[in-house]
Design an enzyme around this catalytic site. Structure first.
Site, PDB file in Angstrom:
ATOM      1  CG  ASP A 180      -4.698 -11.512   0.919  1.00  0.00           C
ATOM      2  OD1 ASP A 180      -3.783 -10.696   1.044  1.00  0.00           O
ATOM      3  OD2 ASP A 180      -5.673 -11.578   1.708  1.00  0.00           O
ATOM      4  CG  ASP A 227      -6.547  -6.473   6.116  1.00  0.00           C
ATOM      5  OD1 ASP A 227      -7.151  -6.525   5.026  1.00  0.00           O
ATOM      6  OD2 ASP A 227      -5.889  -7.427   6.570  1.00  0.00           O
TER       7      ASP A 227
END
Ligand code: GLA
Length: 740
Positions: free
Chosen positions: A478, A548
């Protein structure tokens, strides 16, 4: 594939699918003549009608008669301060402080295959699959060489470009702008595509008419980012998904980029692509070279689907690497939206038990397993286990999960550091910052300085140890903030403009080391979703978390736009809970499943709270997906109706021999007495016969007449898959007398 016609001083790159013609003027300028439709033989030269088109356009020194100007003529690579007033490909400042740069032909070579780009991700090919032309241009008074590198692929309408800048003088000079490619067209009858967005709303596709002046698509965030994607395409006005000419340009880079689209006063177009010149100055010492990243051009005469299918093939076979390149991707469960930071060994093992029951193959432990991480204010950099949550350690947890028959994977965010961390206590100067200057935080964190060898070595060692000790077969990598206060204490004052690019050279080096040392690991690229989902990262990581935002309705758009260039195997989607955590929308389970199953599918579900019926539905969805995932991930993908323009979203998957396929239909809102929607299915074989849902008929019929798609299910946010199956020929007895 690449000819140089000496008498005409003309280069022709061709493979029956694309032609690219350039010619040299007698005084050495390199002009762009044709880029696009395949032409077997280009016989003319000097086709550009008039080199001078109006006053106020100076002529270069080599044309004292004033019969030529760089201001209007289509060129390969515009330079600065010598009369081409359009946006330039390179800009330098020489030791005397001036900038004028002229590039003239010096030499060229044609080589089989495709050379690597020093330190950068790029498409790859062997000697049979591609051929490369390297044209060396020179500005002799400036002691500057520029290599323009073109690779044409043998069986795809693809030409890649990059540039190498070399200083062969005895003094350093400053590169202020170093783009990778420029494309000039002698008309401007184009629309263009752009992909603006934001966190949880990546790649919001727009098609706009080209207008006079310069339009710039860029990122200055230290990442390709979710706010604009490093891609554009030029389309003819009549071009749609299925027909018409398209030129796609995708930039293989993960940092700051810029795409300049300029329509000049004579209705001509220039597209320039490269590393953004914001936060960029590069001092080039004598005999040093600077390599720019790659631009991938795809030409399609068959509309946007034609372009996308070429990108999919190219990226599947010539960008993604390693063991997972063409492998069916495992169905994973990720604990993030289920537990957030709040988990312990017991709750994870319980989730794993349930995951196994529904057919999940890989268990992914997301954020919160390390340091003292219980929220997002601490511990990035401390890649050792959070003993309060997992007292028996990570290898032990991994073993227990594997004992249940699941693979084990974890989340890391290696490029970041929290101020509240052990790593920060030890190395308060390891992040990007400007000395004694207040620093901005993003998600409470700072960005490690990937241009530093010591930082990279630390990360390599700690991650290598983590991966080895836990035996993970999957890593989610990430990157959750963008950059500010660019500065690196190890670099000289003059070199501070290099930090942004050196960051990516450093990151790419680390990724190369880690992915080579751990070929077993399936890496998933993430940046708060798709904030760095670009071809550069795709070279190292075969799949990416697209957003997301897991809301099924919004996901239709995000996945639709990603499919413009990314193969479905690379686009990750998950079936999450409702109300959705990003939009609060409640969509039916089937639609969440169908939308995620149109990509590389996983789940993010609180399985412990499910009824047995709900568990059965999840298990059934996963089992259906496993049966179809080869087709979905690696079949031919076709967009049929855009959710950006319609109340519906339709796309299809076909296997290689056009026998079996799937058709996804999604509705956003239900209307009363809805008009029927008939969709033509161009991806079929006209000579075959098919059963599609409850209908059967010839391929030709489904291609030209189509299929009603919105009559079988009703309600807001509903969706379904039609299965497409080849059947034996349907022969109809002719009924001569209907009433008889
Ligand atoms: C980012 C990712 C999410 C999740 C969180 C964890 O936002 O995109 O999927 O991993 O970080 O903090």
């Amino acid at each position: 594939m690449i000819d140089y016609l000496v008498d005409k001083r003309q280069f022709h790159l061709h493979n029956g699918k694309i032609s690219y013609v350039m010619e040299l003027t007698t005084d050495g300028f390199l002009l762009q003549v044709h880029n696009g439709a395949p032409i077997k033989q280009f016989t003319r030269r000097d086709v550009y009608p008039k080199y001078i088109r109006s006053s106020f356009n100076p002529s270069p020194a080599s044309r004292p008669k004033g019969d030529f100007t760089l201001a209007v003529i289509p060129q390969e690579f515009g330079t600065y301060d010598v009369g081409d007033y359009r946006v330039s490909g390179i800009e330098m400042t020489y030791p005397d402080g001036t900038q004028a740069t002229t590039l003239k032909y010096y030499a060229h070579e044609i080589i089989p295959g495709k050379p690597k780009l020093a330190g950068l991700p790029a498409t790859y090919a062997n000697e049979e699959e591609a051929e490369t032309l390297i044209i060396t241009m020179m500005d002799a008074p400036r002691m500057l060489k520029v290599q323009l590198i073109y690779t044409i692929f043998a069986d795809l309408p693809v030409i890649t470009r990059s540039t190498v800048i070399e200083n062969f003088g005895s003094e350093s000079f400053m590169i202020n702008k170093a783009y990778s490619a420029g494309y000039d067209f002698d008309d401007a009858d184009f629309d263009y595509l752009q992909l603006p967005g934001s966190w949880a709303a990546e790649k919001q596709l727009e098609r706009l008419p080209l207008r006079k002046g310069v339009h710039k698509l860029d990122s200055r965030r230290g990442a390709s980012g979710s706010f604009m994607h490093p891609f554009t395409a030029l389309l003819r006005k009549e071009t749609n998904e299925f027909s018409g000419e398209v030129w796609g340009f995708h930039f293989v880079y993960s940092g700051n980029f810029a795409i300049e689209l300029e329509e000049d006063s004579f209705n001509q177009t220039r597209v320039n692509i490269g590393i953004s010149s914001d936060h960029f100055n590069w001092e080039l010492a004598p005999y040093e070279t600077f390599q720019t990243p790659e631009v991938v051009e795809v030409y399609s005469p068959d509309g946007l689907n034609g372009m996308s299918q070429v990108y999919h093939q190219l990226y599947q076979h010539h960008l993604v690497r390693g063991r997972h390149q063409l492998a069916e991707r495992p169905v994973l469960i990720n604990n993030w939206e289920t537990t957030y930071f709040d988990f312990d060994e017991e709750s994870l093992l319980a989730l794993a038990d349930d995951a196994k029951k529904v057919g999940v193959e890989l268990f992914v432990l997301d954020d919160g397993w390390f340091g003292n991480r219980n929220d997002d204010t601490t511990s990035l950099g401390d890649w050792f286990v959070n003993e309060k949550k997992l007292p028996k350690g990570l290898p032990d947890l991994a073993d227990k999960i594997r004992a249940k028959g699941l693979e084990f994977g974890i989340w890391v965010e290696p490029e970041m550091i929290s101020r509240r961390s052990e790593l920060y206590k030890e190395h308060p100067d390891w992040h990007i910052h400007v000395d004694r200057y207040p620093e901005s935080l993003g998600r409470n964190q700072l960005v490690l300085d990937m241009s530093r060898q010591d930082v990279r070595d630390y990360l390599y060692n700690v991650l290598d140890e983590l991966f080895t000790s836990t035996g993970v077969t999957y890593v989610k990598w990430d990157f959750n903030r963008n950059m500010t206060e660019w500065g690196s204490p190890l670099l000289t004052a003059k070199a501070q403009g290099e930090v942004a690019h050196r960051y990516y050279l450093g990151l790419y080096e680390l990724l190369e080391r880690l992915t080579s040392a751990h070929p077993e690991i399936l890496f998933e690229n993430c940046s708060g979703g798709g904030g760095r989902f670009d071809p550069g990262m795709t070279y190292y990581m075969p799949q990416s978390w697209a957003s997301d935002n897991t809301d099924a309705v919004e996901r239709m758009k995000i996945q639709y736009a990603n499919s413009l260039f990314f193969p479905i195997s690379t686009i990750c989607a998950q079936v999450s809970e409702v109300p959705n955590h990003q939009t609060a929308r409640v969509t039916p389970f089937a639609t969440r499943m169908n939308v995620a199953s149109s990509a590389n599918m996983g789940i993010m579900q609180r399985l412990g709270e499910k009824t047995s019926e709900e568990m059965a539905a999840i298990a059934e969805g996963i089992s259906w997906y496993k049966k179809n995932r080869k087709l979905i991930q690696y079949g031919t993908f076709t967009r049929l109706l855009s959710p950006f323009e319609n109340n519906y979203c339709i796309w299809g998957f076909m296997d290689g021999d056009q026998s079996n396929g799937l058709l996804f239909f999604g509705r956003i809102l239900q209307h009363a007495d809805e008009p029927f929607l008939r969709i033509k299915l161009p991806m079929l074989d006209p000579h075959k016969f098919y059963q599609i849902g409850n209908y059967h008929g010839s391929g030709e019929e489904f291609m030209k007449y189509g299929l009603y798609v919105n009559t079988e299910i009703h309600g807001d946010f509903t969706s379904m898959f039609f299965e497409i199956k080849e059947i034996p020929a349907v022969t109809e007895e002719p009924t001569l007398d209907y009433f008889g």
